[in-house]
Design an enzyme around this catalytic site. Sequence first.
Site, PDB file in Angstrom:
ATOM      1  N   HIS A   1     -63.842  50.930   7.372  1.00 11.58           N
ATOM      2  CA  HIS A   1     -64.514  51.990   8.057  1.00 11.58           C
ATOM      3  C   HIS A   1     -65.180  51.462   9.309  1.00 11.58           C
ATOM      4  O   HIS A   1     -66.359  52.130  10.081  1.00 11.58           O
ATOM      5  CB  HIS A   1     -65.575  52.655   7.288  1.00 11.58           C
ATOM      6  CG  HIS A   1     -65.184  53.292   5.854  1.00 11.58           C
ATOM      7  ND1 HIS A   1     -64.670  54.590   5.909  1.00 11.58           N
ATOM      8  CD2 HIS A   1     -64.269  52.890   4.958  1.00 11.58           C
ATOM      9  CE1 HIS A   1     -64.349  55.035   4.935  1.00 11.58           C
ATOM     10  NE2 HIS A   1     -63.981  53.732   4.218  1.00 11.58           N
TER      11      HIS A   1
ATOM     12  N   GLU B   1     -60.956  25.511  12.428  1.00 13.12           N
ATOM     13  CA  GLU B   1     -61.465  24.038  12.697  1.00 13.12           C
ATOM     14  C   GLU B   1     -60.379  23.056  12.759  1.00 13.12           C
ATOM     15  O   GLU B   1     -60.358  22.285  13.315  1.00 13.12           O
ATOM     16  CB  GLU B   1     -62.529  23.567  11.544  1.00 13.12           C
ATOM     17  CG  GLU B   1     -63.661  23.009  12.237  1.00 13.12           C
ATOM     18  CD  GLU B   1     -64.723  22.292  11.073  1.00 13.12           C
ATOM     19  OE1 GLU B   1     -64.642  22.562   9.883  1.00 13.12           O
ATOM     20  OE2 GLU B   1     -65.777  21.774  11.472  1.00 13.12           O
TER      21      GLU B   1
ATOM     22  N   LYS C   1     -72.677  19.172  17.502  1.00 11.89           N
ATOM     23  CA  LYS C   1     -73.559  18.341  16.781  1.00 11.89           C
ATOM     24  C   LYS C   1     -74.486  17.486  17.899  1.00 11.89           C
ATOM     25  O   LYS C   1     -75.649  17.445  17.716  1.00 11.89           O
ATOM     26  CB  LYS C   1     -73.157  17.491  15.591  1.00 11.89           C
ATOM     27  CG  LYS C   1     -72.553  18.300  14.405  1.00 11.89           C
ATOM     28  CD  LYS C   1     -72.137  17.376  13.414  1.00 11.89           C
ATOM     29  CE  LYS C   1     -71.648  18.241  12.094  1.00 11.89           C
ATOM     30  NZ  LYS C   1     -71.175  17.345  11.080  1.00 11.89           N
TER      31      LYS C   1
HETATM   32  O1  PA5 Z   1     -64.564  20.373   7.912  1.00 15.67           O
HETATM   33  C1  PA5 Z   1     -65.481  19.543   8.517  1.00 15.67           C
HETATM   34  O2  PA5 Z   1     -65.228  18.397   8.595  1.00 15.67           O
HETATM   35  C2  PA5 Z   1     -66.722  20.165   8.607  1.00 15.67           C
HETATM   36  O3  PA5 Z   1     -66.668  21.441   8.281  1.00 15.67           O
HETATM   37  C3  PA5 Z   1     -67.820  19.325   7.921  1.00 15.67           C
HETATM   38  O4  PA5 Z   1     -67.543  19.617   6.542  1.00 15.67           O
HETATM   39  C4  PA5 Z   1     -69.080  19.927   8.167  1.00 15.67           C
HETATM   40  O5  PA5 Z   1     -69.429  19.596   9.405  1.00 15.67           O
HETATM   41  C5  PA5 Z   1     -70.134  19.083   7.398  1.00 15.67           C
HETATM   42  O6  PA5 Z   1     -70.200  17.680   7.562  1.00 15.67           O
HETATM   43  P1  PA5 Z   1     -70.658  16.534   6.575  1.00 15.67           P
HETATM   44  O7  PA5 Z   1     -70.193  16.503   5.181  1.00 15.67           O
HETATM   45  O8  PA5 Z   1     -70.550  15.166   7.237  1.00 15.67           O
HETATM   46  O9  PA5 Z   1     -72.147  16.998   6.457  1.00 15.67           O
END
Ligand code: PA5
Length: 466
Positions: free
Chosen positions: A323, A302, A434
């Site tokens: 394995h 990410e 999203k």
């Molecule tokens: O690292 C990030 O920004 C994402 O993984 C968010 O944590 C995830 O999309 C959840 O978002 P939010 O805390 O706004 O619900």
Amino acid sequence: MPNHQPIKLDYRHFACEGKHISRHPQFEETAKKITNLQQLLLTGDDPMIKDKEVVMTGWKTESPYVADTALEEIQATAKNFASQIDDFVSIGIGGSYLGVQATIEAVKGSLSIINLLPRTKPRVFFLGNHMDPNYTVRVMEILQRSSSVGVNVISKSGGTVEPAIAFAIIERMMERKFPKNSAEKIIVTTDKDKGALKKLANEKGYKTYVVPDNVGGRYSVTCPVGLFGLAVAGIDLKEFIAGTRFAEEQTRNNPFEKNAALLRAVMRFIAYDSWQKKIEVAATGNFNLKMVTSWMQQLGPETEGKDGKGLWISPEFYTQDAHANGQMIQEGERNMIETFLMVEKPGDDLIITAKDTPVDYLDGQKLSFVNQAFVEGLRDAHYHGGVPCMSLILPKLDAFTIGQLYQLEMNTIALGGLLLGVNPFIQPGVQQYKAVANAKSGKPGTEKELAEMEKIEKALSQEFVV
Ligand code: PA5
């Protein structure tokens, strides 16, 4: 006084076609570059480290230096909260989920097992990290039978669909089951003033913790996002944060050749950029660390996966996966590096009793010894098979060491993103997903996007559905 020890980085096996990374022509030049990037993270005000107008480095400059009084408040509230409940539900997804489970499991043990032990109070469950109805129904079944449930819903934006649905379901259940005091058993962790969750918390009078503006989801386990849940599970927050501070100081002050975070970032980058390695296997033989490799799987891709770049992270649990994927790692396409999480003193142990069995030669040996030998064996075999390998060696599995590991790794990955030339702290791809998912599931205001998507779907030929 607890005996605090540093995590060691062993990169003796980080070589490609017989050449150790330290002899790579890019090594010194990248080392110089990364020292400047570390300075950028500490003091910069650059679009590369901003999300909109906010410099997103609170995890580095603030979280490790949080005041003891703030930690004492969270620890005390959580202790009191935990003493009144049998079951705790943490609701969140991505960065608002993974760190909580990973840390509890690393320090206390896998929840799939410890939730079954009579001494575990409260038991800990997670919802909102996916939308599988079968799983949700089973957790609800458990909670319906519970005499007291506590909830922490975590969402920085306050609008992410998966946790919003889970919380809507659980909130109704809490109101039905505990009509007199459900609000006292719900803690909300979200933005200080924006978002639907903050609005709801104000309306219902839920206690809230704030996700700092300058900390993104995947860098948030060391701020209130992670801290409240960890404290409910009985993890010592001061020790945890002391670990993050220790690693942060090491990252800032150690010379490059003794700096695990900087070295690791440089090695990953050169492997990607010059050796054409596209996958980092994040491996462990410690069941407690399985979820930490999942946390790494979120933090890396990410952060780095932008502009057509970035290392894919593949968590592997040994010896189970030896394995299966082990074959590919040993002899498949040579496009991967491997990082091992090893533990010097893994905790509980047992002596193998195996006289007159096929493993007679191991009779009287510690199980941890054999496990370690196998994981080291895998590392050596993969190295001989052409996989550049490095190991992070954790002295033990406690709050201090896990805090240390997170800070080291967040530094490695954020710097890795900058070396690749991408902004480590945004996630436009996740926002895109999203938006598409919201339109598909009928969110009001997304009609135009839905019509556009339906047009694209219709243009796909039915001939390819057989
Ligand atoms: O690292 C990030 O920004 C994402 O993984 C968010 O944590 C995830 O999309 C959840 O978002 P939010 O805390 O706004 O619900």
